[in-house]
Design an enzyme around this catalytic site. Structure first.
Site, PDB file in Angstrom:
ATOM      1  N   SER A 110      -8.727  86.480 123.139  1.00  8.87           N
ATOM      2  CA  SER A 110      -9.462  87.648 123.614  1.00  8.87           C
ATOM      3  C   SER A 110      -9.442  87.680 125.125  1.00  8.87           C
ATOM      4  CB  SER A 110     -10.912  87.597 123.122  1.00  8.87           C
ATOM      5  OG  SER A 110     -10.943  87.820 121.732  1.00  8.87           O
ATOM      6  N   ASP A 167     -25.284  89.528 101.205  1.00  8.23           N
ATOM      7  CA  ASP A 167     -24.581  89.325  99.944  1.00  8.23           C
ATOM      8  C   ASP A 167     -23.330  88.493 100.225  1.00  8.23           C
ATOM      9  OD1 ASP A 167     -22.971  89.401  97.734  1.00  8.23           O
ATOM     10  OD2 ASP A 167     -23.261  91.553  97.355  1.00  8.23           O
ATOM     11  N   GLU A 180     -12.202  76.889 124.451  1.00  6.93           N
ATOM     12  CA  GLU A 180     -13.280  77.713 124.988  1.00  6.93           C
ATOM     13  C   GLU A 180     -14.608  76.963 124.910  1.00  6.93           C
ATOM     14  OE1 GLU A 180     -15.743  78.360 122.015  1.00  6.93           O
ATOM     15  OE2 GLU A 180     -15.584  80.454 122.658  1.00  6.93           O
ATOM     16  N   ASN A 183     -12.442  79.786 111.697  1.00  5.61           N
ATOM     17  CA  ASN A 183     -11.675  80.052 112.911  1.00  5.61           C
ATOM     18  C   ASN A 183     -11.930  78.934 113.902  1.00  5.61           C
ATOM     19  OD1 ASN A 183     -10.427  81.027 115.181  1.00  5.61           O
ATOM     20  ND2 ASN A 183     -11.807  82.773 115.486  1.00  5.61           N
ATOM     21  N   THR A 196     -12.803  94.573 118.792  1.00 10.28           N
ATOM     22  CA  THR A 196     -11.933  93.387 118.763  1.00 10.28           C
ATOM     23  C   THR A 196     -10.702  93.607 117.883  1.00 10.28           C
ATOM     24  OG1 THR A 196     -13.166  92.450 116.891  1.00 10.28           O
ATOM     25  CG2 THR A 196     -13.874  91.786 119.087  1.00 10.28           C
ATOM     26  N   ARG A 220      -3.452  91.699 107.600  1.00  8.78           N
ATOM     27  CA  ARG A 220      -3.101  93.087 107.950  1.00  8.78           C
ATOM     28  C   ARG A 220      -1.982  93.143 108.979  1.00  8.78           C
ATOM     29  NH1 ARG A 220      -8.798  95.756 109.154  1.00  8.78           N
ATOM     30  NH2 ARG A 220      -7.490  96.998 110.558  1.00  8.78           N
ATOM     31  N   CYS A 237      -9.081  82.221 122.306  1.00  7.29           N
ATOM     32  CA  CYS A 237      -8.432  81.496 121.207  1.00  7.29           C
ATOM     33  C   CYS A 237      -6.968  81.170 121.458  1.00  7.29           C
ATOM     34  CB  CYS A 237      -8.559  82.284 119.907  1.00  7.29           C
ATOM     35  SG  CYS A 237     -10.261  82.473 119.360  1.00  7.29           S
ATOM     36  N   HIS A 275      -2.483  84.154 114.665  1.00  7.15           N
ATOM     37  CA  HIS A 275      -3.870  83.775 114.934  1.00  7.15           C
ATOM     38  C   HIS A 275      -4.764  84.346 113.845  1.00  7.15           C
ATOM     39  CE1 HIS A 275      -7.603  82.718 116.676  1.00  7.15           C
ATOM     40  NE2 HIS A 275      -7.966  83.973 116.877  1.00  7.15           N
ATOM     41  N   THR A 309     -17.624  82.205 110.679  1.00  8.23           N
ATOM     42  CA  THR A 309     -16.244  81.781 110.942  1.00  8.23           C
ATOM     43  C   THR A 309     -16.102  80.750 112.057  1.00  8.23           C
ATOM     44  OG1 THR A 309     -15.994  83.672 112.428  1.00  8.23           O
ATOM     45  CG2 THR A 309     -15.235  83.944 110.148  1.00  8.23           C
ATOM     46  N   LYS A 317      -8.763  88.384 107.141  1.00  6.76           N
ATOM     47  CA  LYS A 317      -8.303  89.760 107.002  1.00  6.76           C
ATOM     48  C   LYS A 317      -7.313  90.176 108.094  1.00  6.76           C
ATOM     49  CE  LYS A 317     -11.085  93.286 105.432  1.00  6.76           C
ATOM     50  NZ  LYS A 317     -12.310  94.078 105.559  1.00  6.76           N
TER      51      LYS A 317
END
Lengths: 384, 136, 375
Positions: C325, C28, C109, C295, C230, C272, C141, C263, C182, C268
């Site tokens: 990461s 969806d 990367e 991204n 993550t 946050r 990243c 970053h 992304t 989302k």
């Protein structure tokens, strides 16, 4: 320089000849030409052969030796000539110069290509080696692409239409119906050409000559030998050869191959003739646009007038100047190294009156054979 | 493409380095002999990378290497546009035109230099970078 | 002090929408968009990679040619140190500025080679000559900001007059992996110098730990990741700790910053983190690009910075925190100077790339990323 005549011709069928090897095609054409001339192997003084890329198409170089060996000649000199798709025409010219100079009295000159052992994309790659590798082909332009850029420019500058381009293919297919050696002996329509798959816009598949196998050969002789050996010698009245930039983009006028212009100038001068004297011509129609450009470069029509010349039907057999009565590269087939020789064979048959339903009644014929996008051009004028 | 063959083309491929003659004639890529006056000893000259499309085509049948699978893998998605571009300084070149829908390209379009992958010599080989152009 | 002398950014022309990818996998699209807060992502053309992206960024950074215009902010220092800089040359290649670049560090990367530097390709393509050092950076990243820190150190130590650093990626995601929505392409580079900065770097520091939340083993085409792992122990822990530490060192509070860039692996996470750190949506606005381009990995945080530089006014203060990461964050406290005004007038703005776009359907996308290939 001595006068030189063509006293024998021979060719294989052109087409997808799955059961035939490169060398078998060359040998068959040569043997037929020798038979046609009524001479024997022992009479031949020198061999010339044109192939564009036997190395990449067939993995075989050193064809000069191979031609002589497999044809059964005893140690005679043999020369392989390469000028991309003009290899055959240039081999003819080199053989002509050889005989005219007095070095040899009889030369066999052939052209051959075996292309169908590779798929269409590798074949396209091999053909692209006739362009400038570092500045054209490796950057992504294919051979159809180079001619397509000429076509687009011609359409832009002279309002030539895609339909007029298609009419070149339609005409040459109509001519090839009567050529027993032709690859495509069937009529096509403008709609079929227009509806065929695009390969490099604005060119479509049916604007392009096919991938073909085939061989063709001639026997050349000096005047004395020719008159004693042949009742129907066809004389090489003019032979011209010139070059232009290998890359299309380096030409001041990208709609003119100066190679054709200068080769024709020399051939006409040598023959003491002008374009209006020509009764028929075999032109290098590797793509439909190429026939239009050739008509203009050879002085048969004014700049920009070639499209309407075709549309008016003047280039058909029976028209004012039949062009490619053999079917041309488009319909007869285009085994690249053989094409220049096959053009000369059609001229000989036409001047002898041996072309059957294709007979134009011409007394003077012209051939134009192009290498690459015009980097080489060879023009010959023949007369009875 | 052999590695040294690629390497020696880097100035031309990356930065449109051609040549200039004492007579003022420009050439791209560099030439050994001046195309106008036939002098030798030409000097390097970098072109600015702005130009105009003089003609173009949309290539739909690409080429592959006859020597087997993917010896050279061109960095082009099918179909792609190839054009002849007149540089502002005068010389023309042939190049791929990227970042344009093929049906949108026109003769007379203004284009600028971009740096892109040209081909890879298979998954193990070197990557050849060089010039392409895009509409301004 | 040292800081950013010039900058350049790039995002490829092609985009694919979340809806297009979601339809392939029976997802969806509205739920995907709500979950990731992303609309579409930038897709590289088949002939683009981290090196070509870095080159375009670098050429953009060097196309700036500040004239000695008395009308510009500070006539004594508004032109670059090189006396050979001339406004008469309309050539963008090579730039006189390039001749004084002594270090090139590109983070990615997706370096095109496992062995063979991206930096040499960039150096050659921008005409820096041979008097420079380079090595490639990799830290998921945050390789781009790690490269910037190294460049800053080279400049501050005097080992380089100018150093060019940044990040570029053509991020790969396995078909069907949530990352497919992304993983995008783009990059930004910055020319770091001691004087004449358009943006002074007041402070930079890092927060690093050994946290395997996302990785790609050698010879693997697509990365693997720890799913929800993550989040809290990885992205949030490092971004928040690094940012707080920076504000502590700089003696600042969240309200001291006009622009904040975090970053952005999706829409989302940075929202946050910003809320937890006390940053407002307004502070985040200029640097938040992920909803429209995806991204861009090593390019992600620094493309946000580039967009800030394209639009910021003299005197404004900027906070940048990257995340890589593996895991770590680099934070930067930056002040915009008067000299940014003439440079902004010449720089090719990131929005010019973001605004021009061509949408791909999924099969065309597969051809661009070489998941399917013409014979």
């Amino acid at each position: 320089m001595r006068k030189v005549a063509i006293i024998g011709v021979g060719m294989t069928p052109f087409g997808q000849l799955w059961d035939r090897s490169l060398i078998s095609l060359a040998v068959e054409a040569g043997a037929k030409a020798i038979h046609d001339a009524g001479i024997t192997h022992k009479d031949v003084g020198v061999l010339y052969g044109g192939t564009m890329s036997s190395g990449l198409f067939s993995g075989q170089e050193h064809l000069a030796s191979m031609f002589a060996d497999h044809s059964g000649f005893d140690h005679i000199p043999s020369v392989r000539v390469e000028a991309a798709c003009a290899s055959g025409g240039l081999a003819l010219r080199q053989a002509y110069i050889d005989v005219a100079s007095g070095a040899h009295d009889i030369a066999v000159v052939g052209g051959v290509e075996k292309m169908t052992d590779l798929g269409i994309y590798p074949v396209t790659k091999v053909l692209s080696t006739a362009a400038d590798a570092e500045r054209e082909s490796s950057l992504g332009v294919t051979f159809p692409g180079i001619y397509a850029m000429m076509a687009r420019l011609h359409m832009h500058k002279y309002h030539t239409t895609e339909e007029q381009l298609a009419m070149v293919a339609v005409k040459n297919h109509a001519h090839a119906i009567h050529n027993p050696h032709a690859q495509f002996r069937r009529a096509i329509t403008v709609d079929q050409v227009m509806g065929s798959v695009k390969i490099a816009d604005p060119l479509k598949l049916l604007d392009a000559s096919p991938v073909s196998d085939g061989g063709a050969a001639l026997v050349l002789a000096d005047e004395k030998t020719a008159r004693s050996q042949s009742d129907t010698p066809v004389w090489i009245a003019g032979s011209g050869h010139a070059t232009d930039t290998i890359a299309l983009h380096d030409r001041e006028d990208m709609l003119s191959m100066r190679s054709t212009v200068y080769a024709a100038r020399d051939a006409f001068r040598q023959a003491g003739l002008s374009p209006k004297d020509i009764g028929m011509a075999e032109l290098h129609d590797c793509f439909t646009i190429a026939e239009l450009l050739a008509l203009e470069d050879l002085g048969f029509v004014d700049r920009g007038a070639s499209g309407s010349f075709i549309e008016q039907g003047q280039a058909h057999i029976g028209g004012s100047l039949p062009i490619n009565p053999s079917g041309g590269l488009k319909a007869k087939g285009h085994p690249v190294g053989a094409s220049g020789i096959a053009q000369a064979i059609e001229s000989v048959l036409q001047l002898r009156g041996d072309a059957g339903l294709r007979n134009t009644g011409a007394e003077i014929a012209l051939t134009q054979n192009v290498g690459g996008s015009g980097g080489t051009a060879v023009v010959h004028i023949f007369r009875r | 493409m052999a590695v040294p063959k690629f390497w020696r083309q880097i100035p031309a491929l990356y930065n449109l380095e051609g040549s200039v003659c004492g007579c003022g004639a420009l050439a791209f890529p560099p030439r050994e002999v001046c195309p106008k006056c036939h002098a030798v000893g030409l000097k390097p000259h970098r072109f600015r990378g702005k130009g105009t499309v003089e003609t173009f085509t949309i290539i739909r049948t690409p080429t592959t290497d006859p020597e087997g699978e993917n010896i050279e893998v061109p960095a082009r998605s099918i179909p792609y546009v190839m054009g002849i571009i007149r540089l502002e300084e005068g010389p023309r070149l042939t190049a791929q035109i990227v970042d344009a829908r093929p049906e949108d390209v026109r003769i007379g379009d203004r284009v600028e230099l971009v740096f892109r992958k040209l081909l890879e010599k298979g998954p193990k080989g070197v990557i050849q970078y060089g010039y392409k152009f895009r509409p301004v | 002090m040292a800081g950013i002398i010039s900058w350049g950014s790039y995002v490829p022309r092609y985009r694919i929408k979340v809806e297009e990818i979601a339809s392939v996998w029976g997802m969806d699209p509205e739920k995907v968009k709500a979950g990731l807060r992303i609309q579409e992502k930038a897709v590289p053309d088949i002939d683009e990679d981290a090196a070509t992206i870095a080159v375009e960024c670098a050429r953009n950074a060097l196309a700036v040619d500040v004239p000695s215009d008395p009308a510009s902010a500070d006539s004594s220092s508004s032109s670059f140190p090189s006396s050979s800089v001339s406004s008469s040359s309309s050539s963008s290649l090579p730039s006189p500025l390039a001749e004084h670049i002594h270090a090139i560090y590109i983070g990615s990367e997706s370096h095109p080679y496992a062995v063979k530097p991206t930096g040499t390709i960039v150096g050659e393509a921008i005409g820096v000559g041979n008097d420079y050092t380079t090595a490639d950076f990799e830290f998921a990243c945050k390789a781009g900001t790690a490269a910037m820190q190294a460049a800053l150190a080279m400049v501050r130590s005097g080992m380089a007059t100018f150093a060019l650093a940044g990040g570029a990626d053509t991020a790969q995601a396995a078909p069907g992996d949530p990352l497919e929505y992304t993983a995008a392409a783009g990059g930004a580079v910055f020319i770091i110098g001691k004087d004449h900065a358009v943006a002074e770097i007041n402070h930079t520091l890092s927060f690093t730990s050994d946290t395997p939340d996302f990785w790609r083993r050698a010879h693997e085409r697509y990365p693997s990741h720890g799913g929800p792992f993550t989040g809290e122990p990885a992205y949030f822990r490092h971004v928040i700790a690094s940012t707080k530490k920076l504000m502590h060192v700089a003696g600042t509070t969240p309200s001291d910053y006009d622009h904040v860039v975090l970053h952005q692996p999706n829409g989302k996470f940075p929202a946050r983190a910003a809320a937890r750190l006390g940053f407002t949506r307004e502070q985040m606005a200029l640097g938040m690009l992920v909803p429209l381009i995806g991204n861009t990995y090593s390019g992600a945080a620094i493309l946000g910075l580039a967009n800030v530089l394209d639009n910021a006014r003299p005197g404004q203060r900027v906070l940048l925190t990257s995340y890589g990461s593996g895991a770590g964050s680099d934070s930067f406290d930056i002040t915009i100077t008067d000299r940014i005004v003439p440079v902004q007038k010449q720089i090719r703005p990131l929005q010019s790339y973001i605004g021009r776009k061509t949408y791909l359907d999924y099969p065309a996308y597969l051809q661009k990323v070489r998941a399917i290939q013409h014979t």
